[in-house]
Design a protein around this motif. Structure first.
Motif, PDB file in Angstrom:
ATOM      1  N   TYR A   1       0.852  -1.196   0.000  1.00 60.22           N
ATOM      2  CA  TYR A   1       0.000   0.000   0.000  1.00 60.22           C
ATOM      3  C   TYR A   1       0.885   1.241   0.000  1.00 60.22           C
ATOM      4  O   TYR A   1       1.941   1.254   0.642  1.00 60.22           O
ATOM      5  CB  TYR A   1      -0.911   0.014   1.228  1.00 60.22           C
ATOM      6  CG  TYR A   1      -2.070  -0.950   1.120  1.00 60.22           C
ATOM      7  CD1 TYR A   1      -3.300  -0.524   0.661  1.00 60.22           C
ATOM      8  CD2 TYR A   1      -1.919  -2.297   1.472  1.00 60.22           C
ATOM      9  CE1 TYR A   1      -4.369  -1.406   0.544  1.00 60.22           C
ATOM     10  CE2 TYR A   1      -2.972  -3.181   1.357  1.00 60.22           C
ATOM     11  CZ  TYR A   1      -4.196  -2.734   0.899  1.00 60.22           C
ATOM     12  OH  TYR A   1      -5.238  -3.604   0.775  1.00 60.22           O
ATOM     13  N   GLN A   2       0.439   2.252  -0.722  1.00 64.46           N
ATOM     14  CA  GLN A   2       1.187   3.504  -0.793  1.00 64.46           C
ATOM     15  C   GLN A   2       0.253   4.688  -0.539  1.00 64.46           C
ATOM     16  O   GLN A   2      -0.880   4.701  -1.015  1.00 64.46           O
ATOM     17  CB  GLN A   2       1.848   3.670  -2.160  1.00 64.46           C
ATOM     18  CG  GLN A   2       2.850   2.570  -2.499  1.00 64.46           C
ATOM     19  CD  GLN A   2       3.521   2.788  -3.837  1.00 64.46           C
ATOM     20  OE1 GLN A   2       4.096   3.841  -4.098  1.00 64.46           O
ATOM     21  NE2 GLN A   2       3.432   1.779  -4.706  1.00 64.46           N
ATOM     22  N   GLN A   3       0.781   5.665   0.196  1.00 69.54           N
ATOM     23  CA  GLN A   3       0.018   6.882   0.481  1.00 69.54           C
ATOM     24  C   GLN A   3       0.896   8.093   0.194  1.00 69.54           C
ATOM     25  O   GLN A   3       2.068   8.107   0.573  1.00 69.54           O
ATOM     26  CB  GLN A   3      -0.445   6.872   1.942  1.00 69.54           C
ATOM     27  CG  GLN A   3      -1.386   5.720   2.248  1.00 69.54           C
ATOM     28  CD  GLN A   3      -1.656   5.585   3.738  1.00 69.54           C
ATOM     29  OE1 GLN A   3      -2.377   6.371   4.325  1.00 69.54           O
ATOM     30  NE2 GLN A   3      -1.066   4.571   4.354  1.00 69.54           N
TER      31      GLN A   3
ATOM     32  N   VAL B   1       4.121   3.898  13.577  1.00 68.45           N
ATOM     33  CA  VAL B   1       3.582   2.542  13.727  1.00 68.45           C
ATOM     34  C   VAL B   1       2.289   2.513  14.535  1.00 68.45           C
ATOM     35  O   VAL B   1       1.750   1.431  14.803  1.00 68.45           O
ATOM     36  CB  VAL B   1       4.622   1.605  14.383  1.00 68.45           C
ATOM     37  CG1 VAL B   1       5.890   1.549  13.551  1.00 68.45           C
ATOM     38  CG2 VAL B   1       4.934   2.029  15.817  1.00 68.45           C
ATOM     39  N   GLU B   2       1.792   3.680  14.922  1.00 63.62           N
ATOM     40  CA  GLU B   2       0.575   3.696  15.732  1.00 63.62           C
ATOM     41  C   GLU B   2      -0.581   3.082  14.952  1.00 63.62           C
ATOM     42  O   GLU B   2      -0.703   3.264  13.753  1.00 63.62           O
ATOM     43  CB  GLU B   2       0.243   5.123  16.170  1.00 63.62           C
ATOM     44  CG  GLU B   2      -0.739   5.169  17.314  1.00 63.62           C
ATOM     45  CD  GLU B   2      -0.727   6.487  18.080  1.00 63.62           C
ATOM     46  OE1 GLU B   2      -1.546   6.626  19.000  1.00 63.62           O
ATOM     47  OE2 GLU B   2       0.094   7.364  17.753  1.00 63.62           O
ATOM     48  N   VAL B   3      -1.448   2.396  15.626  1.00 60.33           N
ATOM     49  CA  VAL B   3      -2.529   1.555  15.108  1.00 60.33           C
ATOM     50  C   VAL B   3      -1.951   0.246  14.592  1.00 60.33           C
ATOM     51  O   VAL B   3      -2.360  -0.837  15.017  1.00 60.33           O
ATOM     52  CB  VAL B   3      -3.370   2.246  14.009  1.00 60.33           C
ATOM     53  CG1 VAL B   3      -4.271   1.238  13.303  1.00 60.33           C
ATOM     54  CG2 VAL B   3      -4.260   3.334  14.626  1.00 60.33           C
ATOM     55  N   ALA B   4      -0.985   0.306  13.681  1.00 61.50           N
ATOM     56  CA  ALA B   4      -0.425  -0.920  13.118  1.00 61.50           C
ATOM     57  C   ALA B   4       0.157  -1.821  14.197  1.00 61.50           C
ATOM     58  O   ALA B   4       0.082  -3.049  14.106  1.00 61.50           O
ATOM     59  CB  ALA B   4       0.654  -0.572  12.085  1.00 61.50           C
ATOM     60  N   ALA B   5       0.740  -1.217  15.236  1.00 58.85           N
ATOM     61  CA  ALA B   5       1.384  -2.006  16.290  1.00 58.85           C
ATOM     62  C   ALA B   5       0.462  -2.278  17.465  1.00 58.85           C
ATOM     63  O   ALA B   5       0.880  -2.911  18.443  1.00 58.85           O
ATOM     64  CB  ALA B   5       2.642  -1.279  16.776  1.00 58.85           C
ATOM     65  N   ASP B   6      -0.779  -1.823  17.388  1.00 60.60           N
ATOM     66  CA  ASP B   6      -1.702  -2.005  18.509  1.00 60.60           C
ATOM     67  C   ASP B   6      -3.106  -2.222  17.955  1.00 60.60           C
ATOM     68  O   ASP B   6      -4.008  -1.427  18.152  1.00 60.60           O
ATOM     69  CB  ASP B   6      -1.661  -0.763  19.410  1.00 60.60           C
ATOM     70  CG  ASP B   6      -2.392  -0.971  20.728  1.00 60.60           C
ATOM     71  OD1 ASP B   6      -2.604  -2.138  21.107  1.00 60.60           O
ATOM     72  OD2 ASP B   6      -2.743   0.027  21.368  1.00 60.60           O
ATOM     73  N   LEU B   7      -3.275  -3.339  17.268  1.00 59.49           N
ATOM     74  CA  LEU B   7      -4.533  -3.625  16.581  1.00 59.49           C
ATOM     75  C   LEU B   7      -5.618  -4.049  17.563  1.00 59.49           C
ATOM     76  O   LEU B   7      -5.344  -4.681  18.578  1.00 59.49           O
ATOM     77  CB  LEU B   7      -4.325  -4.734  15.555  1.00 59.49           C
ATOM     78  CG  LEU B   7      -3.324  -4.448  14.428  1.00 59.49           C
ATOM     79  CD1 LEU B   7      -3.120  -5.698  13.591  1.00 59.49           C
ATOM     80  CD2 LEU B   7      -3.808  -3.305  13.566  1.00 59.49           C
TER      81      LEU B   7
ATOM     82  N   THR C   1      -3.879   7.767  10.857  1.00 63.19           N
ATOM     83  CA  THR C   1      -4.452   7.960   9.524  1.00 63.19           C
ATOM     84  C   THR C   1      -3.833   6.994   8.522  1.00 63.19           C
ATOM     85  O   THR C   1      -4.529   6.290   7.796  1.00 63.19           O
ATOM     86  CB  THR C   1      -4.253   9.408   9.052  1.00 63.19           C
ATOM     87  OG1 THR C   1      -4.976  10.272   9.930  1.00 63.19           O
ATOM     88  CG2 THR C   1      -4.776   9.603   7.648  1.00 63.19           C
ATOM     89  N   ARG C   2      -2.519   6.966   8.486  1.00 65.22           N
ATOM     90  CA  ARG C   2      -1.859   6.094   7.519  1.00 65.22           C
ATOM     91  C   ARG C   2      -1.986   4.627   7.931  1.00 65.22           C
ATOM     92  O   ARG C   2      -2.184   3.752   7.095  1.00 65.22           O
ATOM     93  CB  ARG C   2      -0.390   6.468   7.350  1.00 65.22           C
ATOM     94  CG  ARG C   2       0.410   6.516   8.634  1.00 65.22           C
ATOM     95  CD  ARG C   2       1.837   6.060   8.453  1.00 65.22           C
ATOM     96  NE  ARG C   2       1.903   4.816   7.729  1.00 65.22           N
ATOM     97  CZ  ARG C   2       1.662   3.619   8.265  1.00 65.22           C
ATOM     98  NH1 ARG C   2       1.326   3.520   9.537  1.00 65.22           N
ATOM     99  NH2 ARG C   2       1.750   2.525   7.531  1.00 65.22           N
ATOM    100  N   GLY C   3      -1.904   4.355   9.228  1.00 63.42           N
ATOM    101  CA  GLY C   3      -1.975   2.974   9.678  1.00 63.42           C
ATOM    102  C   GLY C   3      -3.344   2.354   9.469  1.00 63.42           C
ATOM    103  O   GLY C   3      -3.457   1.191   9.060  1.00 63.42           O
ATOM    104  N   THR C   4      -4.397   3.121   9.726  1.00 61.52           N
ATOM    105  CA  THR C   4      -5.748   2.581   9.596  1.00 61.52           C
ATOM    106  C   THR C   4      -6.083   2.274   8.143  1.00 61.52           C
ATOM    107  O   THR C   4      -6.742   1.266   7.849  1.00 61.52           O
ATOM    108  CB  THR C   4      -6.776   3.560  10.192  1.00 61.52           C
ATOM    109  OG1 THR C   4      -6.419   3.839  11.550  1.00 61.52           O
ATOM    110  CG2 THR C   4      -8.181   2.969  10.169  1.00 61.52           C
ATOM    111  N   PHE C   5      -5.639   3.124   7.229  1.00 62.90           N
ATOM    112  CA  PHE C   5      -5.907   2.860   5.812  1.00 62.90           C
ATOM    113  C   PHE C   5      -5.336   1.505   5.400  1.00 62.90           C
ATOM    114  O   PHE C   5      -6.007   0.692   4.746  1.00 62.90           O
ATOM    115  CB  PHE C   5      -5.326   3.960   4.928  1.00 62.90           C
ATOM    116  CG  PHE C   5      -5.366   3.625   3.463  1.00 62.90           C
ATOM    117  CD1 PHE C   5      -6.585   3.495   2.804  1.00 62.90           C
ATOM    118  CD2 PHE C   5      -4.200   3.415   2.742  1.00 62.90           C
ATOM    119  CE1 PHE C   5      -6.639   3.165   1.455  1.00 62.90           C
ATOM    120  CE2 PHE C   5      -4.244   3.090   1.396  1.00 62.90           C
ATOM    121  CZ  PHE C   5      -5.465   2.960   0.752  1.00 62.90           C
TER     122      PHE C   5
END
Length: 746
Positions: free
Chosen positions: A363-365, A511-517, A547-551
């Protein structure tokens, strides 16, 4: 717009993982109570020893916090003032940029103090880390959706302590038991004798009393103000035009500057021919900087015309060869390296080996500009012995630091006049434009306002980083993920903005969200590879890491649901058993959106779930796609943000955040060609139009948990719901934003 209040089900107390405060450090609050012969009572919470003087505050919303204290009001080091008239003034430690803190924070103090909200006035806090630092962010700044999380207890405790002191003072005056008295609407009353006395008549006596310890706070069931739909305190000034934003500053003898920056990142000024510019009526001066030129005029139009008449030559340097593909290639190559580990659980290699199916995606943003409605601006008056700065900033103490660096003056000779912000979104966490204004102001013998044109603003922003995510999952025979690997590659804003937070190569924001699902995944590896985009400056952008992690996470979860041939909402529901608050918002959102029904022909429905900023979100998006053009037909959002201070603010912030996110998802991107930003204005950096804005139904889950953040989650949770809906409508899985570019090139 509809708004539901739904009882939370199976909620649980926040812990280290689910409080939204991970990687944050709390500081202890202290209580200080002071009095003076002037007859005022002040108390509040600070991060310094009692007795240090704090700057005064003007009793209007547009005040900048640097005026002398009002006569008769004692103000040593706190937030709350009560004068002889009973007027309560709150020096707000957060800046107001449209998010409503100038109403919600006063509501907290007024609730416990037992005063009507319309009796509270507010003022900007001056720069003072000792008094106004946010322990969740480690400094005096506004961002990260922390304002109410930070203020929830200390502001209420300040009000409660004040109330107890006032009640005690009244009881002593009447020679009755304080327990027989109560506070109500700015008065202390003694029901048995039908006596009452106004707060203003008690402040001198109350200020002489010792501060009570461990004052109990109200039970939420007794709230009268918190939780009600209060009108915004700052609305009248904004409506009648008396509210002062940075762009509104006018000073005697003030000059106006239009700035032209080097168009190439890393370039410098070679030469300037200002012959024609100086002939423009009203142009008084041309100022040269290392990488920019400013034309000074008697008014903005003269400065702008003069800037257009400059003949400039730049030393473009190696940056002139930079193309967008170079940056993407850098990221793709970096993704081949092992990163700093953000989370590691289980045996990831064996889990992949044992998995029935493997799914891999990239994925790219894109880079994103902030494009605040009020372009960045700063007014300065630099003298040999002092400096004044008028600006709207999210970081007043960093503004002082910038002035110290540029002018060489000590902090006590620098005055920051902070103002309302016409949009922050992270742009005004930066001080680059303040430093430029000061460099210009050093060469101008008068106050000078430096304003960036929209083109200069967009082409010389500090951008949301371009992110490149490589993500993989192994599924068992039932389609459930048994292995999860996520590599995040991109710039580290934290390494520049807050170096102590960047440890062992890991950016905690990236890494926020991505590291704490919120999902129950038995084997996980999440790592981060720092890859800076050569000379392009990067910064925080509304929603920051989530924002980026949730996408990425929520798009990939949808991919897995399709692979498993399971409904996307059901697939998520099966993974959320250990996170009941996330499961509940999913259920609320899907029910409100009528998820199980089939959308009309040519339309699609998508969903996302997110836990970030201490809040739980689920968004359902309904879209139509016609010849590559996306129409967003409806958004349904369920939010559990804990205790709600002002439902009006919550709903407005979610709606605004979602609109901001739709704009970015559909159109937002900054691209580089020959070392230059290609976009320049709203013609090619598009905004969502009013006619394109969908109905946004916000459903607030009633909760007894401590408040979560609300200013950014709507932005962070929207994009995957939108792209998942596009997949449902078209069968095209969009793994790169913005949507418009991908649909037209697919």
């Amino acid at each position: 717009m509809s708004q539901g209040l739904i009882d939370a089900q199976n909620g649980r107390a926040p812990d280290a993982r689910h409080s939204g405060l991970t990687r944050r450090t709390f500081l202890k609050f202290g209580v200080s109570v002071g009095a003076a012969a002037g007859g005022g009572l002040l108390l509040g919470f600070s991060f310094s020893a009692a007795g240090q003087p704090a700057p005064g505050a003007k009793s209007v919303v547009s005040g900048d916090g640097n005026e002398a204290p009002q006569e008769g009001v004692f103000q040593p080091n706190a937030f709350v003032q009560i004068d002889r008239a009973g007027k309560v003034t709150l020096v707000i430690p957060k800046v107001e940029m449209g998010q409503g803190v100038y109403t919600s924070i006063p509501m907290l103090i007024a609730e416990e103090l037992e005063v009507p909200l319309d009796s509270v006035t507010v003022a900007h806090a001056p720069p003072n880390e000792a008094l106004f630092a946010d322990p969740l962010l480690g400094g005096q700044l506004t961002g990260g959706s922390t304002s109410i999380r930070y203020a929830w207890e200390p502001m209420r405790r300040a009000g409660a302590t004040a109330r107890v002191l006032l009640v005690t003072a009244a009881a002593q005056q009447w020679q009755v038991d304080p327990a027989a008295c109560h506070a109500e609407s700015g008065q202390v009353k003694h029901a048995a004798s039908s006596r009452s006395i106004a707060y203003g008549d008690l402040v001198e006596a109350a200020a002489k009393l010792p501060a009570p310890q461990n004052v109990p706070l109200k039970d939420p069931k007794d709230f009268k103000l918190v939780g009600t739909q209060a009108k915004r305190i700052d609305s009248p000034e904004k409506v009648d035009g008396t509210a002062v934003f940075g762009l509104d500053v006018r000073l005697p003898g003030m000059k106006y500057a239009a700035i032209v920056n080097c168009p190439v990142f890393g370039g410098t000024l070679a030469s300037v021919d200002d012959t024609v510019a100086k002939k423009v009526p009203g142009v008084t001066q041309v100022v040269k900087l290392d990488n920019a030129v400013a034309v000074i005029g008697d008014h903005t139009w003269a400065a702008k015309r003069g800037a257009s008449a400059l003949v400039l030559t730049w030393n473009e340097g190696k940056g002139a060869d930079l193309q967008m593909q170079h940056l993407i290639d850098d990221l793709a190559n970096a993704a081949k390296r092992d990163g700093a580990v953000a989370r590691k659980e289980g045996d990831i290699d064996r889990a992949f080996k044992d998995a029935k199916t493997r799914v891999d995606s990239v994925y790219q943003q894109p880079f994103l500009a902030h494009a605040t409605m009020e372009p960045v601006n700063c007014t300065v008056h630099v003298r040999a012995d002092a400096c004044d700065v008028w600006v709207g900033t999210q970081v007043p103490t960093r503004a002082v630091d910038a002035a110290k660096r540029v002018t060489g003056l000590p902090a006590e000779k620098i005055t920051i006049h902070n103002h309302l912000l016409g949009g922050g979104f992270g742009r005004r966490l930066e001080t680059d434009f303040i430093a430029n204004a000061l460099l210009i102001g050093k060469q101008v013998d008068a106050p000078v306002k430096v304003t960036y044109s929209r083109e200069e603003d967009i082409q010389h922003d500090m951008y949301r980083p371009y992110y490149y995510d490589a993500i993989s999952a192994g599924l068992d025979a039932n389609g459930k993920p048994v292995a999860w690997k996520h590599r995040i590659v991109g710039s580290s804003v934290m390494a520049r903005f807050a170096p102590p937070a960047f440890k062992n190569g890991l950016d905690p924001d990236a890494v926020e969200v991505a590291a704490d699902l919120p999902y129950d995944l038995p084997n996980q590896l999440v790592d981060y590879v720092r890859q800076e985009p050569r000379d392009i400056p990067t910064a925080f952008w509304r929603g920051v890491g989530p924002t980026r992690g949730t996408f990425v996470v929520e798009s990939f979860i949808d991919e897995l649901a399709v692979q498993a041939k399971i409904d996307p909402a059901t697939y998520r529901r099966n993974l959320l058993g250990k996170t009941p608050r996330a499961l509940n918002v999913l259920d609320v959102a899907t029910k409100a959106a009528n998820w199980g029904s089939a959308p009309p022909q040519g339309q699609g429905r998508g969903i996302s779930v997110m836990h970030a900023f201490g809040s739980f979100f689920s968004i359902v998006a309904d879209v139509s796609v016609d010849n590559g053009e996306v129409a967003v037909n409806r958004i349904v959002c369920a939010v559990d943000c804990g205790m709600v201070v002002n439902p009006n603010t919550v709903e407005a912030q979610i709606q605004g955040g979602i609109i901001f996110a739709i704009t970015a998802a559909l159109y937002g991107e900054v691209t580089i060609k020959d070392g230059r930003v290609e976009q320049s204005n709203f013609t090619d950096y598009r905004m969502l139009r009013l006619s394109q804005t969908p109905p946004i139904d916000v459903h607030i889950v009633k909760s007894t948990e401590a408040p979560g953040g609300i200013g950014e989650p709507g932005t962070a949770a929207l994009a995957p719901a939108l792209t998942n809906a596009i997949y449902a409508a078209t069968g095209k899985r969009l793994k790169q934003l913005p949507v418009g570019r991908q649909l037209h090139t697919a």
